[in-house]
Design a protein around this motif. Structure first.
Motif, PDB file in Angstrom:
ATOM      1  N   HIS A  38       0.845  -1.188   0.000  1.00  0.00           N
ATOM      2  CA  HIS A  38       0.000   0.000   0.000  1.00  0.00           C
ATOM      3  C   HIS A  38       0.882   1.240   0.000  1.00  0.00           C
ATOM      4  CE1 HIS A  38      -2.879  -3.007   1.438  1.00  0.00           C
ATOM      5  NE2 HIS A  38      -3.841  -2.177   1.050  1.00  0.00           N
ATOM      6  N   LEU A  39       0.330   2.305  -0.528  1.00  0.00           N
ATOM      7  CA  LEU A  39       0.972   3.606  -0.472  1.00  0.00           C
ATOM      8  C   LEU A  39       0.261   4.424   0.598  1.00  0.00           C
ATOM      9  CD1 LEU A  39       3.132   5.404  -1.747  1.00  0.00           C
ATOM     10  CD2 LEU A  39       1.455   6.093  -3.468  1.00  0.00           C
ATOM     11  N   LEU A  40       1.027   4.929   1.573  1.00  0.00           N
ATOM     12  CA  LEU A  40       0.461   5.621   2.722  1.00  0.00           C
ATOM     13  C   LEU A  40       0.684   7.119   2.607  1.00  0.00           C
ATOM     14  CD1 LEU A  40       1.729   3.313   5.636  1.00  0.00           C
ATOM     15  CD2 LEU A  40      -0.326   3.069   4.212  1.00  0.00           C
ATOM     16  N   LEU A  41      -0.331   7.895   2.954  1.00  0.00           N
ATOM     17  CA  LEU A  41      -0.205   9.342   3.073  1.00  0.00           C
ATOM     18  C   LEU A  41      -0.238   9.694   4.556  1.00  0.00           C
ATOM     19  CD1 LEU A  41      -0.166  12.222   1.905  1.00  0.00           C
ATOM     20  CD2 LEU A  41      -2.681  12.135   1.865  1.00  0.00           C
ATOM     21  N   PHE A  42       0.858  10.285   5.044  1.00  0.00           N
ATOM     22  CA  PHE A  42       0.964  10.733   6.425  1.00  0.00           C
ATOM     23  C   PHE A  42       0.753  12.244   6.490  1.00  0.00           C
ATOM     24  CE2 PHE A  42       3.388   6.826   6.450  1.00  0.00           C
ATOM     25  CZ  PHE A  42       3.196   6.278   7.715  1.00  0.00           C
ATOM     26  N   ASP A  43       0.150  12.729   7.596  1.00  0.00           N
ATOM     27  CA  ASP A  43       0.102  14.170   7.804  1.00  0.00           C
ATOM     28  C   ASP A  43       1.385  14.624   8.480  1.00  0.00           C
ATOM     29  OD1 ASP A  43      -0.119  13.541  10.522  1.00  0.00           O
ATOM     30  OD2 ASP A  43      -2.236  14.084  10.667  1.00  0.00           O
ATOM     31  N   SER A  44       1.464  15.896   8.842  1.00  0.00           N
ATOM     32  CA  SER A  44       2.696  16.444   9.410  1.00  0.00           C
ATOM     33  C   SER A  44       3.002  15.869  10.787  1.00  0.00           C
ATOM     34  CB  SER A  44       2.595  17.970   9.498  1.00  0.00           C
ATOM     35  OG  SER A  44       1.479  18.357  10.285  1.00  0.00           O
ATOM     36  N   ASP A  45       2.013  15.258  11.446  1.00  0.00           N
ATOM     37  CA  ASP A  45       2.223  14.614  12.747  1.00  0.00           C
ATOM     38  C   ASP A  45       2.449  13.115  12.620  1.00  0.00           C
ATOM     39  OD1 ASP A  45       1.945  16.980  14.270  1.00  0.00           O
ATOM     40  OD2 ASP A  45      -0.235  16.856  14.127  1.00  0.00           O
ATOM     41  N   LEU A  46       2.713  12.661  11.399  1.00  0.00           N
ATOM     42  CA  LEU A  46       3.004  11.254  11.094  1.00  0.00           C
ATOM     43  C   LEU A  46       1.837  10.335  11.421  1.00  0.00           C
ATOM     44  CD1 LEU A  46       6.771  10.822  12.073  1.00  0.00           C
ATOM     45  CD2 LEU A  46       5.711  11.906  10.074  1.00  0.00           C
ATOM     46  N   ARG A  47       0.619  10.851  11.237  1.00  0.00           N
ATOM     47  CA  ARG A  47      -0.578  10.021  11.338  1.00  0.00           C
ATOM     48  C   ARG A  47      -1.040   9.654   9.933  1.00  0.00           C
ATOM     49  NH1 ARG A  47      -3.521  14.361  15.176  1.00  0.00           N
ATOM     50  NH2 ARG A  47      -3.091  15.488  13.233  1.00  0.00           N
ATOM     51  N   VAL A  48      -1.426   8.399   9.736  1.00  0.00           N
ATOM     52  CA  VAL A  48      -1.854   7.940   8.416  1.00  0.00           C
ATOM     53  C   VAL A  48      -3.216   8.539   8.084  1.00  0.00           C
ATOM     54  CG1 VAL A  48      -2.454   5.947   7.012  1.00  0.00           C
ATOM     55  CG2 VAL A  48      -0.528   5.808   8.593  1.00  0.00           C
ATOM     56  N   GLN A  49      -3.271   9.238   6.952  1.00  0.00           N
ATOM     57  CA  GLN A  49      -4.517   9.841   6.484  1.00  0.00           C
ATOM     58  C   GLN A  49      -5.216   9.004   5.419  1.00  0.00           C
ATOM     59  OE1 GLN A  49      -5.582  13.003   7.999  1.00  0.00           O
ATOM     60  NE2 GLN A  49      -4.047  11.982   9.288  1.00  0.00           N
ATOM     61  N   ARG A  50      -4.445   8.327   4.576  1.00  0.00           N
ATOM     62  CA  ARG A  50      -5.023   7.517   3.504  1.00  0.00           C
ATOM     63  C   ARG A  50      -4.119   6.326   3.230  1.00  0.00           C
ATOM     64  NH1 ARG A  50      -8.669  10.467   4.274  1.00  0.00           N
ATOM     65  NH2 ARG A  50      -9.978  11.599   2.783  1.00  0.00           N
TER      66      ARG A  50
END
Length: 321
Positions: A38-50
């Motif tokens: 899978h390809l993961l999108l993290f926010d600036s706080d390193l939480r997975v968004q997608r």
């Protein structure tokens, strides 16, 4: 290796998710694969968004270009002759076959496909078939396809001599480059604002102030003023490193470049105005394994790295102590 002063890295955040492979900066966050495809999108706080599943056609090949829209609505994957844009559920939003782009040696290369961060647009740079290529359905010049993600209409333009393209996460700059078998020529500029600046390297990052761009060629790093027009030749005034050991490099902030050296792998700090080495970064974990890094331009950077005793790599956010 010359002795350098040491600058200690301070761990700010660490993700809970295992990651694998290259990390890329996305406007407002980061993107990286996980070990399960899978390809993961993290926010600036390193939480997975997608989480985006990699389409089946790209798994057996193992080599493809990819990007994630900063809003998390789409991910795109491209090989030499096909590009697929998908949503988080894996459903195909848009896809197309296209001619391959071949390099100076006549070998097909991965087609660049990137989202424009400030618009819902996908930009694809495939090849254009020509009579000078010995590869079927391929050419040495690239096209430019702009996919409007609101209605999936496609606008096509070209040909262009460039063989690589980059769209920067700030949403304001685009770069490209060409290798003729001997030298690299690169261009970088603002969207829709006339001529680009030229340099003897491939663009890799834009200064946080938008005043210069960092390039790489054959392991050397080069600094180029953004306002230098294409019809000037100020190559004698170019600033570049004094050795060819660099593999990755980014603007850490307005005054520093963070760069990864090759064999052995170390992370060094260079002065922006001279590209002289001024320090080496040390990390709090002895024996840590490093894989990829990327910087945000605000004094922080991330690594995909594995601490001793851990079975998989994690995404870590750092700053200088």
């Amino acid at each position: 290796m010359m002795d350098l002063p040491l600058k200690r890295a301070e761990l700010r955040l660490e993700s809970d998710e295992p990651v694998a492979g290259e990390v890329r900066r996305v406007r407002g966050g980061w993107a990286v694969h996980d070990p399960s495809g899978h390809l993961l999108l993290f926010d600036s706080d390193l939480r997975v968004q997608r989480r985006f599943p990699v389409p089946d056609r790209f798994h057996p090949r193992g080599t493809y270009d990819w990007d994630v829209h900063p809003g998390g609505r789409w991910a795109v994957f491209s090989d030499t002759r096909h590009t697929t844009c998908v949503g988080p559920d894996g459903d195909i939003a848009w896809e197309a076959d296209h001619p391959a782009l071949v390099n100076v040696d006549g070998c097909p290369v991965l087609v660049c496909a990137k989202f424009r961060p400030d618009r819902d647009e996908l930009h694809v740079f495939p090849g254009m078939k020509d009579d000078y290529s010995s590869v079927e359905d391929a050419g040495h010049c690239s096209a430019s396809w702009v996919v409007s993600l609101s209605d999936m209409t496609v606008t096509k333009d070209g040909p262009y001599d460039q063989d690589r393209w980059v769209i920067f996460p700030d949403g304001r700059h685009i770069g490209s480059s060409y290798f003729d078998g001997h030298d690299i020529t690169g261009w970088c500029g603002r969207w829709d604002e006339g001529e680009n600046s030229v340099g003897s390297s491939r663009p890799v990052d834009i200064h946080p102030d938008g005043t210069m761009w960092l390039g790489e060629a054959f392991g050397y790093l080069c600094m180029n003023p953004l306002e230098q027009p294409c019809d000037t030749d100020d190559s004698d005034d170019d600033v570049e490193t004094d050795h060819d050991r660099y593999d990755e490099a980014f603007f850490l902030d307005r005054n520093l470049v963070l760069a990864a050296t090759q064999e052995p792998l170390t992370h060094e700090l260079l002065a922006v105005d001279t590209l002289e080495r001024i320090a080496r970064v040390t990390y709090p974990f002895t024996g840590e394994e490093w894989y990829w890094l990327a910087a945000a331009g605000d004094g922080t950077w991330v690594t995909t790295s594995r601490s001793p005793g851990r079975e998989s790599a994690r995404l870590c956010l750092w700053r200088l102590a």
